[in-house]
Design an enzyme around this catalytic site. Sequence first.
Site, PDB file in Angstrom:
ATOM      1  N   GLU A  57       8.362  12.509  -0.372  1.00  9.81           N
ATOM      2  CA  GLU A  57       8.752  11.494   0.609  1.00  9.81           C
ATOM      3  C   GLU A  57       7.756  10.341   0.543  1.00  9.81           C
ATOM      4  O   GLU A  57       6.789  10.283   1.298  1.00  9.81           O
ATOM      5  CB  GLU A  57       8.780  12.102   2.009  1.00  9.81           C
ATOM      6  CG  GLU A  57       9.642  13.347   2.142  1.00  9.81           C
ATOM      7  CD  GLU A  57      11.106  13.097   1.785  1.00  9.81           C
ATOM      8  OE1 GLU A  57      11.674  12.091   2.243  1.00  9.81           O
ATOM      9  OE2 GLU A  57      11.670  13.903   1.007  1.00  9.81           O
ATOM     10  N   LYS A 115       2.715  32.225   9.238  1.00  9.03           N
ATOM     11  CA  LYS A 115       3.845  31.419   8.757  1.00  9.03           C
ATOM     12  C   LYS A 115       5.067  31.537   9.653  1.00  9.03           C
ATOM     13  O   LYS A 115       6.197  31.439   9.177  1.00  9.03           O
ATOM     14  CB  LYS A 115       4.193  31.825   7.306  1.00  9.03           C
ATOM     15  CG  LYS A 115       3.025  31.636   6.366  1.00  9.03           C
ATOM     16  CD  LYS A 115       3.239  32.270   5.009  1.00  9.03           C
ATOM     17  CE  LYS A 115       1.971  32.134   4.175  1.00  9.03           C
ATOM     18  NZ  LYS A 115       2.042  32.896   2.928  1.00  9.03           N
ATOM     19  N   ASP A 164      -1.856  27.472   0.631  1.00 10.16           N
ATOM     20  CA  ASP A 164      -0.572  28.129   0.823  1.00 10.16           C
ATOM     21  C   ASP A 164       0.204  27.287   1.837  1.00 10.16           C
ATOM     22  O   ASP A 164       0.022  27.408   3.054  1.00 10.16           O
ATOM     23  CB  ASP A 164      -0.781  29.545   1.360  1.00 10.16           C
ATOM     24  CG  ASP A 164       0.523  30.331   1.392  1.00 10.16           C
ATOM     25  OD1 ASP A 164       1.602  29.700   1.263  1.00 10.16           O
ATOM     26  OD2 ASP A 164       0.475  31.558   1.532  1.00 10.16           O
ATOM     27  N   HIS A 174      11.296   2.304   5.915  1.00  6.19           N
ATOM     28  CA  HIS A 174      11.724   3.319   4.967  1.00  6.19           C
ATOM     29  C   HIS A 174      12.489   2.693   3.811  1.00  6.19           C
ATOM     30  O   HIS A 174      12.207   2.930   2.637  1.00  6.19           O
ATOM     31  CB  HIS A 174      12.634   4.359   5.650  1.00  6.19           C
ATOM     32  CG  HIS A 174      11.921   5.604   6.016  1.00  6.19           C
ATOM     33  ND1 HIS A 174      12.031   6.764   5.343  1.00  6.19           N
ATOM     34  CD2 HIS A 174      11.050   5.829   7.028  1.00  6.19           C
ATOM     35  CE1 HIS A 174      11.277   7.694   5.913  1.00  6.19           C
ATOM     36  NE2 HIS A 174      10.675   7.147   6.942  1.00  6.19           N
TER      37      HIS A 174
END
Lengths: 352, 352, 352, 352
Positions: free
Chosen positions: D37, D168, D244, D339
């Site tokens: 992005e 997570k 991670d 954007h």
Amino acid sequence: MNQYQEAAAVPLRWVGPIALSGNAITGEVDVPLATYESPLWPSVARGAKVSRLCERGIVATVVDERMTRSVLLQAPDAGAALAAVRWLTEGRAELEAVVAARSRFARLLEIRHQIVGDLLFLRFEFATGDASGHNMATLASDALLDYILTALAQLRYGSVSGNFCTDKKATAVNGILGRGKNVVAEIVIPAHVVGSTLHTTAAAVAELNVRKNLIGTTLAGGIRSANAHYANMLLAVYLATGQDAANIVEGSQGITHAEDRDGALYFSCTLPNIIVGTIGNGKNLDFADANLIRLGCRATAEPGANARRLAAIIAATVLCGELSLMAAQTNPGELMRSHIRFERSMEEVVGQ
Amino acid sequence: MNQYQEAAAVPLRWVGPIALSGNAITGEVDVPLATYESPLWPSVARGAKVSRLCERGIVATVVDERMTRSVLLQAPDAGAALAAVRWLTEGRAELEAVVAARSRFARLLEIRHQIVGDLLFLRFEFATGDASGHNMATLASDALLDYILTALAQLRYGSVSGNFCTDKKATAVNGILGRGKNVVAEIVIPAHVVGSTLHTTAAAVAELNVRKNLIGTTLAGGIRSANAHYANMLLAVYLATGQDAANIVEGSQGITHAEDRDGALYFSCTLPNIIVGTIGNGKNLDFADANLIRLGCRATAEPGANARRLAAIIAATVLCGELSLMAAQTNPGELMRSHIRFERSMEEVVGQ
Amino acid sequence: MNQYQEAAAVPLRWVGPIALSGNAITGEVDVPLATYESPLWPSVARGAKVSRLCERGIVATVVDERMTRSVLLQAPDAGAALAAVRWLTEGRAELEAVVAARSRFARLLEIRHQIVGDLLFLRFEFATGDASGHNMATLASDALLDYILTALAQLRYGSVSGNFCTDKKATAVNGILGRGKNVVAEIVIPAHVVGSTLHTTAAAVAELNVRKNLIGTTLAGGIRSANAHYANMLLAVYLATGQDAANIVEGSQGITHAEDRDGALYFSCTLPNIIVGTIGNGKNLDFADANLIRLGCRATAEPGANARRLAAIIAATVLCGELSLMAAQTNPGELMRSHIRFERSMEEVVGQ
Amino acid sequence: MNQYQEAAAVPLRWVGPIALSGNAITGEVDVPLATYESPLWPSVARGAKVSRLCERGIVATVVDERMTRSVLLQAPDAGAALAAVRWLTEGRAELEAVVAARSRFARLLEIRHQIVGDLLFLRFEFATGDASGHNMATLASDALLDYILTALAQLRYGSVSGNFCTDKKATAVNGILGRGKNVVAEIVIPAHVVGSTLHTTAAAVAELNVRKNLIGTTLAGGIRSANAHYANMLLAVYLATGQDAANIVEGSQGITHAEDRDGALYFSCTLPNIIVGTIGNGKNLDFADANLIRLGCRATAEPGANARRLAAIIAATVLCGELSLMAAQTNPGELMRSHIRFERSMEEVVGQ
């Protein structure tokens, strides 16, 4: 009788007896349930009957007890907030003395903190004897707040309650850090009792518990909770014994766990946040006092033992109602039929 | 008087009047508060006084109303569950007819679903007139369940309640999809009233709201909720009007929003899940009936209008108590002092 | 090859093939996993092996698809916000036209709202073809915002994103209202395969799932989630196929459900929020493009079919890794041993 | 260069420098952001520019650090589980020795427990030096599990991970009890910089933060989180430094707090769960190693100092991106325009 001219007279019935064992109470007790929802009475009564048919009855284990209040302070920045936390940790003995000086019963157990930007949330945890401890904890926190603000000039008062307590709100913190009595109620029901009294099987109850209480609540976006209707039983006993019944909000967060053990049903209700007392606001009303006496919760002078007994009884009552409803929901149509039947019979009896 | 020999007689006082406007009620009303926590009365009374000093009083907007019940089914697999959902969508008219055939008042508004593995949770949403609608929704869901299980032989009964409803549990689903009356109560308080009656400033209240109700509750792991003590006011009005007070669990999930507008205080309480009715269990008890009449909630024959009026009054009552406590907490020590003072004076009056 | 001078070159391996069926894909596919956590490869590979030994393989059902964006507006009060909502409902056709005029692909599916005090949150839901749809939804929402603000002069701009969307945040709204692809992956594993390939039993996996994923996550204060490690598999496939991998935050919220069916293991992973596309940012990088081609996700011109195929593959990949880890954790010590063994062997191979 | 034949080569750019102070790092640093992005780069760059215009830059305070793993055990009943907890509390020294014997670096800090029915969840907390500590904690927990199961014959193995860790997954427990680095990043931006560089006002940013991040996230059913897009920045730095990256799930739970201070903007990002290390899996890949060296995170031999430096840099990077997006969203249309503009220019540059 009530001393007020006006009152909301919530219908009350005694149900039981429930057979109990564990670390806070052994024996059989009737329980008072004040409710506008009359089907609750036969529902709990069925669970109580089951308890009397099991070897150890319902085993209630009081795992922990404490009352909390969080205060909110503003520091110049997060570094200063962290320094304040370290100062508090090192000066723990002084903090305990501040609490002891303010209250005969409250005892400081633990201080937890959260720093968000320059905001410092302190969560004080207290032992409060037989009181639920709302006022005791607020009073002690007020004293601690005075002491801290006097000693640490760089901190500013934010609020005497910072919502990290958390009182009468459904959050995760109370279950994780503890607030109120943490009680586990368990029962092992022989297969023939599951069949004859509950009209179901252990496998059906265990399966329903996974699908409804665990998966269904997860889908609904529940927080630290997995049960069918703890709130109903809590409300009824809280009202009957003069408790601040708004505490059913967090009290009803708990987990039902059931397993099929070769046809016998292991069924447990874990209630980490039962916030009740046997002294304080509401408990001196004539009917509440009488009910607490009949429950055996005025019997001992050991601080805290009466409140632990009450909490154990409440957890067992919750189990009775939860077990009964879960069993009913394993059978299509039973729930509605029993509601309609019972309410109709109630109408005949009381002329509602 | 209560028809039962025994009751929990919860002390009740009328407080007010509260000045109200909005889409469900205009005018001034006293409200009945049944509680063991006597400081609640002067707290709400202060908020009511503020309401009478503001131009439109408290503006209460009823945004939505519906009652829900979710059922649980098991399909052969997720594909079959999805096919069932499509069948239900196409057969919407038949489902509405099933509901209409079972109940004169319930009307099917919407069906939502969740598929988890081979489990299918259906959440039925109903209009239920002046009833809170628990039983009406259960009855209608029972009929829908029968209809579906008869038509779709591949589905198996799971439960008449799958906890995706969600009743008396603090979850996210009720606020997102709607359950009960969704009411917003707002007030704009001139600066001089904030100062003279609440002894604080708009800036202080707005700042405290952000830090305590929004950040503090977030820290505590709250779910769809940001307020100081909605549960207290809800419990008191629910008990006084014969409601199923266990519904304070989800009812108390709501958001307080406050802003400083050039010294004036914009203060609002949003309560998306007020689950109340003016007919049904509890409302026919003598005192509840009398209280509902005095509240003007028996006055109209338009289905639903009485219940909406009650919900609007309740939201305004919540705002009164929330505003008062928030103002108090902006001042160090006020909360505790007012509690102690009031409880002492209560003791003198009632001989507690 | 990457066009940038610098890159984070995340090690990637193809694992499989996974046997698949369902409403979006049938057949066997290898899947690319880019990760720094090398034990993930053999873990998914074991699940893939299981899939090839089951009759229908992994059955992946795409239940729903949509992309969302919420905007925030301020109204004079809640009543005006409610009036705006009604205006939007009545003018639905015009809103669809506004979207169609701005984008060739986006199509307005639904509008949801939340009113908090005087704030109005609108959540627009769109069909976005083969794109994940972040930009398409933002662009369309921007157009809708312009249109609304022009038409309703009493509303004020709040934000083009009001966090009720919700993007890359773990909340309840996406699972309840839908965002991204909603996919259920299921498998029924014969008892002998459970024993020979997974070294466990169906009963052990089902029991562990209840205790760890459902009860354990509830205890931790999880929100709409009950699984062991969806995030690991999602990250690996997302990186390998050019997805915005920050969407693993909500993507990893899902529910593992397992049952012992007479020794066979029913195992399912429900992922309601897989936010992926086959066109858009990242998908045109050489390696991502090549990987999508090899996955068969560039093969059809039917809008949305490529993205649905990808989502189904991803859900199946998640199931492979989840199943493998759950099986391992039923056996004391296996998890750690396999990690150590594999990492050691990886070191030898790649000279880490 | 990467040692694997295949890789997902995530485009990476260095952005900055960011001006930093606090208890873990002082000075200016560029940061590497790997992302698909591309608008993230100029967004963080704008925040970095702001940091260089403020007196102390971004002040990053490391509040806490620890790594956790929960194990799951089954007891005969809750009473036996409680007895086990007491045994563990009394035998704390032995448990520390068990950990020390297994690992040179891990040190046992704390044990927390939850009892649900007859299930016992133990959450071990460790200091793990410069490693994020996943494997170290699992290894140590494995040793503790062996020790406990040997000593307490009445307990049965449940799982080496009981999801009360929590890894997570977005839950409440990590923020409340701690997991990873807890870092607060703060900045005070003079009014003229807010206007000239961010094109907004302090009042507008503070108001948007309340409405979007706090109220909007609450509405969405968020859990312990209130921010716009922490996940984006975390993912980019995690990938660039060999972390991670699935740990962005809990890492992105954090709170943005902003205040208007007489025109100056106080802006802070609190990230209680940054799970990163400078040694271990992924950090030895050539590019990750090079990036860590350039960040100054290989410079000291003091255990833990490199990882704390990295965590502080990451929190500051998050603040840069969060500040920039929040400022943009105060202005209608800016987000989309920037954007589109940036992506178009990127296409020209890189031939996407």
